[in-house]
Scaffold this active site. Structure first.
Site, PDB file in Angstrom:
ATOM      1  N   THR A 119      -2.386  -3.038 -21.781  1.00  0.00           N
ATOM      2  CA  THR A 119      -3.025  -2.785 -23.071  1.00  0.00           C
ATOM      3  C   THR A 119      -4.046  -1.663 -22.938  1.00  0.00           C
ATOM      4  OG1 THR A 119      -4.405  -3.697 -24.836  1.00  0.00           O
ATOM      5  CG2 THR A 119      -4.728  -4.645 -22.665  1.00  0.00           C
ATOM      6  N   ASN A 133      -6.460  -1.501 -25.294  1.00  0.00           N
ATOM      7  CA  ASN A 133      -7.566  -1.963 -26.128  1.00  0.00           C
ATOM      8  C   ASN A 133      -8.716  -2.482 -25.245  1.00  0.00           C
ATOM      9  OD1 ASN A 133      -9.223  -3.772 -27.604  1.00  0.00           O
ATOM     10  ND2 ASN A 133      -7.645  -3.978 -29.164  1.00  0.00           N
ATOM     11  N   ASP A 158       0.388  -9.448 -27.418  1.00  0.00           N
ATOM     12  CA  ASP A 158       0.422  -8.853 -28.744  1.00  0.00           C
ATOM     13  C   ASP A 158      -0.189  -9.893 -29.649  1.00  0.00           C
ATOM     14  OD1 ASP A 158       1.111  -6.559 -30.330  1.00  0.00           O
ATOM     15  OD2 ASP A 158       2.441  -7.899 -31.417  1.00  0.00           O
ATOM     16  N   LYS A 182     -16.020 -17.816 -27.440  1.00  0.00           N
ATOM     17  CA  LYS A 182     -14.758 -17.263 -27.953  1.00  0.00           C
ATOM     18  C   LYS A 182     -13.685 -17.310 -26.864  1.00  0.00           C
ATOM     19  CE  LYS A 182     -12.312 -13.423 -30.001  1.00  0.00           C
ATOM     20  NZ  LYS A 182     -12.172 -11.996 -30.268  1.00  0.00           N
ATOM     21  N   HIS A 233      -7.221 -17.665 -29.758  1.00  0.00           N
ATOM     22  CA  HIS A 233      -5.770 -17.560 -29.579  1.00  0.00           C
ATOM     23  C   HIS A 233      -5.438 -16.980 -28.201  1.00  0.00           C
ATOM     24  CE1 HIS A 233      -7.680 -14.082 -31.158  1.00  0.00           C
ATOM     25  NE2 HIS A 233      -6.602 -13.315 -31.167  1.00  0.00           N
ATOM     26  N   GLY A 244     -11.461  -4.009 -25.896  1.00  0.00           N
ATOM     27  CA  GLY A 244     -11.914  -5.367 -26.240  1.00  0.00           C
ATOM     28  C   GLY A 244     -11.050  -6.418 -25.570  1.00  0.00           C
ATOM     29  N   LYS A 245      -9.743  -6.179 -25.592  1.00  0.00           N
ATOM     30  CA  LYS A 245      -8.818  -7.129 -24.961  1.00  0.00           C
ATOM     31  C   LYS A 245      -8.946  -7.101 -23.447  1.00  0.00           C
ATOM     32  CE  LYS A 245      -5.015  -6.936 -28.224  1.00  0.00           C
ATOM     33  NZ  LYS A 245      -3.583  -6.637 -28.267  1.00  0.00           N
ATOM     34  N   GLY A 273     -12.355  -5.935 -33.892  1.00  0.00           N
ATOM     35  CA  GLY A 273     -11.367  -6.048 -34.962  1.00  0.00           C
ATOM     36  C   GLY A 273     -11.876  -6.838 -36.162  1.00  0.00           C
ATOM     37  N   TYR A 274     -11.127  -7.843 -36.562  1.00  0.00           N
ATOM     38  CA  TYR A 274     -11.434  -8.615 -37.775  1.00  0.00           C
ATOM     39  C   TYR A 274     -12.482  -9.708 -37.541  1.00  0.00           C
ATOM     40  CZ  TYR A 274      -7.065  -6.431 -39.334  1.00  0.00           C
ATOM     41  OH  TYR A 274      -6.095  -5.526 -39.672  1.00  0.00           O
TER      42      TYR A 274
HETATM   43  P1  IMP Z   1      -2.255  -5.311 -30.799  1.00  0.00           P
HETATM   44  O1  IMP Z   1      -3.084  -4.454 -29.906  1.00  0.00           O
HETATM   45  O2  IMP Z   1      -1.008  -4.692 -31.286  1.00  0.00           O
HETATM   46  O3  IMP Z   1      -2.048  -6.695 -30.240  1.00  0.00           O
HETATM   47  O4  IMP Z   1      -3.112  -5.446 -32.124  1.00  0.00           O
HETATM   48  C1  IMP Z   1      -3.907  -6.512 -32.329  1.00  0.00           C
HETATM   49  C2  IMP Z   1      -4.773  -6.253 -33.536  1.00  0.00           C
HETATM   50  O5  IMP Z   1      -4.981  -7.529 -34.134  1.00  0.00           O
HETATM   51  C3  IMP Z   1      -6.145  -5.717 -33.147  1.00  0.00           C
HETATM   52  O6  IMP Z   1      -6.244  -4.340 -33.260  1.00  0.00           O
HETATM   53  C4  IMP Z   1      -7.025  -6.404 -34.150  1.00  0.00           C
HETATM   54  O7  IMP Z   1      -7.000  -5.695 -35.353  1.00  0.00           O
HETATM   55  C5  IMP Z   1      -6.327  -7.748 -34.358  1.00  0.00           C
HETATM   56  N1  IMP Z   1      -6.800  -8.769 -33.387  1.00  0.00           N
HETATM   57  C6  IMP Z   1      -6.115  -9.396 -32.419  1.00  0.00           C
HETATM   58  N2  IMP Z   1      -6.871 -10.259 -31.733  1.00  0.00           N
HETATM   59  C7  IMP Z   1      -8.088 -10.168 -32.292  1.00  0.00           C
HETATM   60  C8  IMP Z   1      -9.328 -10.804 -31.993  1.00  0.00           C
HETATM   61  O8  IMP Z   1      -9.491 -11.629 -31.090  1.00  0.00           O
HETATM   62  N3  IMP Z   1     -10.351 -10.415 -32.777  1.00  0.00           N
HETATM   63  C9  IMP Z   1     -10.237  -9.510 -33.775  1.00  0.00           C
HETATM   64  N4  IMP Z   1      -9.125  -8.880 -34.079  1.00  0.00           N
HETATM   65  C10 IMP Z   1      -8.047  -9.208 -33.335  1.00  0.00           C
END
Ligand code: IMP
Length: 196
Positions: A8, A10, A70, A175, A180, A12-13, A153-154
């Site tokens: 990833t 991201n 994802d 958290k 999830h 944050g992840k 994110g949200y």
């Molecule tokens: P991915 O990188 O395609 O999995 O996109 C996930 C998107 O879902 C992120 O960019 C956020 O907008 C949202 N998302 C997933 N997990 C979270 C979380 O734990 N907090 C806030 N937004 C999340």
């Protein structure tokens, strides 16, 4: 030496996954830290499909285990949207624009339709094959005023009724126990521990 690459980009992840998986591998690094700059198109119609696509693509390039997730937000009254489109819900695709679109759409819904859940699919790929996969969720409710600045994110709009707080207000350590992603990574931890 057991190494794990997180498929990833991201930050944050990456931060959350490193905290949750600490101690399980000798080294847990992001794709960026591993010097891998591959852009996998997330065009599957499910969280599991996209996670598998990412993990398998990177796994074909390296010797070690690869984990991809994802995830996204599904709102009851929006027929499960933004769902797999969570990251690019708005045209701009920034957290700010995505949140503005979410608030605009949810404001049209009655209270009883504002139930929502985050969903997370995790896939562990090894030598180009899926070794483990799972999908977990975390239930909550969308509010129209942002609260807190933790998470990403949200999160400032995602209220956990039993805590009376949004994921933007909840301590990251909490958290990382109830989200999830935390639940899905706990299942991954269990799988990896059994393998030892
Ligand atoms: P991915 O990188 O395609 O999995 O996109 C996930 C998107 O879902 C992120 O960019 C956020 O907008 C949202 N998302 C997933 N997990 C979270 C979380 O734990 N907090 C806030 N937004 C999340």
């Amino acid at each position: 030496m057991k190494k794990l690459i997180l498929a990833t980009g991201n930050p944050g992840k990456v931060r959350e996954m490193k905290q949750i998986l600490a101690g399980l591998y000798d080294e847990v690094i992001s794709m960026k830290e591993a010097g891998i700059a591959v852009d996998v198109v997330e065009d599957a119609d499910s969280f599991l499909g996209n996670a598998a696509k990412k993990a398998l693509a990177i796994s074909q390039l390296v010797e070690c285990d690869v984990v991809a997730d994802d995830s996204g937000l599904c709102v009851d009254g929006l027929g499960g949207r933004p769902g797999v489109y969570s990251a690019r819900y708005s045209a701009e695709g920034t957290d700010e624009a995505n949140n503005a679109k979410l608030v605009q759409e949810v404001s049209q819904l009655g209270e009883e339709q504002r139930g929502a859940h985050y969903e997370c699919a995790i896939v562990l790929a090894r030598k180009g094959e899926v070794a483990f996969s799972c999908e977990c969720r975390c239930d909550g409710q969308i509010i129209l005023q942002a609260r807190g600045s933790e998470g990403f994110g949200y999160d400032p709009y995602f209220l956990l009724p039993e805590y009376g707080k949004t994921f933007g207000e909840i301590e990251p350590a909490i958290k990382n126990q109830i989200s999830h992603r935390a639940k899905a990574l706990a299942e991954l931890r269990q799988f990896a521990e059994q393998e030892r």
